[in-house]
Write a protein that holds these residues in place. Sequence first.
Motif, PDB file in Angstrom:
ATOM      1  N   UNK A   7       4.540  28.676 -14.957  1.00 47.49           N
ATOM      2  CA  UNK A   7       3.392  29.372 -14.597  1.00 47.49           C
ATOM      3  C   UNK A   7       2.808  28.821 -13.232  1.00 47.49           C
ATOM      4  N   UNK A   8       3.598  27.861 -12.620  1.00 42.97           N
ATOM      5  CA  UNK A   8       3.138  27.387 -11.445  1.00 42.97           C
ATOM      6  C   UNK A   8       3.916  28.010 -10.221  1.00 42.97           C
ATOM      7  N   UNK A   9       3.487  27.826  -9.099  1.00 44.11           N
ATOM      8  CA  UNK A   9       3.775  28.415  -7.806  1.00 44.11           C
ATOM      9  C   UNK A   9       5.129  27.651  -7.427  1.00 44.11           C
ATOM     10  N   UNK A  67       2.098  32.212 -10.672  1.00 40.84           N
ATOM     11  CA  UNK A  67       3.152  33.025  -9.842  1.00 40.84           C
ATOM     12  C   UNK A  67       3.263  34.543 -10.229  1.00 40.84           C
ATOM     13  N   UNK A  68       3.667  35.310  -9.424  1.00 44.16           N
ATOM     14  CA  UNK A  68       3.558  36.802  -9.624  1.00 44.16           C
ATOM     15  C   UNK A  68       4.370  36.927 -10.932  1.00 44.16           C
ATOM     16  N   UNK A  69       5.325  36.459 -11.284  1.00 42.27           N
ATOM     17  CA  UNK A  69       5.913  36.647 -12.682  1.00 42.27           C
ATOM     18  C   UNK A  69       4.776  36.562 -13.957  1.00 42.27           C
ATOM     19  N   UNK A 226      12.287  34.020 -18.961  1.00 40.43           N
ATOM     20  CA  UNK A 226      12.123  35.254 -18.911  1.00 40.43           C
ATOM     21  C   UNK A 226      10.860  35.877 -19.707  1.00 40.43           C
ATOM     22  N   UNK A 227      10.452  35.189 -20.902  1.00 42.99           N
ATOM     23  CA  UNK A 227       9.320  35.883 -21.434  1.00 42.99           C
ATOM     24  C   UNK A 227       8.195  35.197 -20.815  1.00 42.99           C
ATOM     25  N   UNK A 228       8.088  34.192 -20.248  1.00 42.93           N
ATOM     26  CA  UNK A 228       6.940  33.579 -19.608  1.00 42.93           C
ATOM     27  C   UNK A 228       6.902  34.644 -18.482  1.00 42.93           C
ATOM     28  N   UNK A 229       7.866  35.029 -17.960  1.00 40.09           N
ATOM     29  CA  UNK A 229       7.652  35.990 -16.622  1.00 40.09           C
ATOM     30  C   UNK A 229       7.269  37.442 -16.861  1.00 40.09           C
ATOM     31  N   UNK A 230       7.122  37.752 -18.198  1.00 42.24           N
ATOM     32  CA  UNK A 230       6.746  39.153 -18.623  1.00 42.24           C
ATOM     33  C   UNK A 230       7.897  39.935 -19.290  1.00 42.24           C
ATOM     34  N   UNK A 231       8.986  39.325 -19.299  1.00 38.30           N
ATOM     35  CA  UNK A 231      10.199  40.183 -19.876  1.00 38.30           C
ATOM     36  C   UNK A 231      10.341  40.148 -21.432  1.00 38.30           C
TER      37      UNK A 231
END
Length: 317
Positions: A7-9, A67-69, A226-231
């Motif tokens: 979740x960090x940049x 981050x964006x994701x 992936x799931x953290x990034x919204x997938x």
Amino acid sequence: MNRPLSSLSIPPSTLSVLLKAGYETVRDLDGSNAEKLAQDLSIPLGSSQAIFSQGNMQRRGVRVPLTQPAAAALSSAARAPFATKCVPIDRLLGGGLPRKHVLEISGPPGTPKGVIVVGLIRSFLNDSPDGEVIFLDTQNMTTASALRKAVPKDALARVSHHVLHTLPELVVFIHALPSILAARPKLGLLVLSSLHFPFQATSSKKPTHQEKSTVHENLKKALAVLTTGGVTVVVTSQMATKLLAADGSPATFDTGARAVMVPQLSPAYLPPAVSFRVLICPQARDSGVCRLLSAPSTQAAGKEEPYNIPKREMLPV
């Protein structure tokens, strides 16, 4: 301090190195420093310093931008689950598949796993006007031509079909997943069809237990990213026969008292906090039950829902 590093940049390439080394949360950085981390993981010192800087800001209560994701993931979380279009499975999942989760569907040959996945893809495309889908086929069960016929024409550009058959090819794909996510910010659904197949013995080589365990662990970390990034991730797999002794312990053909059908893949590759495992258990040619084998802690595993074939509203073609 329990905030995920994802979740960090952090650049995807650096995040991938961190996850492979076993670092998952800010707390995991305790006991190390920027210089040591850079040396141990062979990453630039500047990247390591940026990671510790953000971690220290969080410890002081300073809000670190997502981050964006990760920001996209939070936005997706607020949206309602999308229907799988298989009524029994939707009931087991409490109304539909939550975004940012993993759904594994296992069943013997002949059960409609592929049909259910196609219905789920169509549901996702309809519910996500800009969302993209990657369909990875490992056993030639769903050809690109068949997928094109099943997907609405106006959504074809948002679906990509890929094929791999061997374990080395799967390893390469897993390694590339964080980069794929960074390059495709609209990716919302990943389908891993017949994921069990690359783990099976081939004519040239049988994967060792250690090789399988390593791939499972790396896949688990990649799916968490992936799931953290919204997938959202959907997996299909076959079933295997497991022999049990009278007391329920594992057995052989000589010592077994009964046999049960279980997913061919162990749950070691699944991030448990976001994963559902559903079994399709046929009881006759055109009927049976869908069983929720395991789920996140808020769900009740063991629940069953009957199914019948064909019911177009339940299993769309």
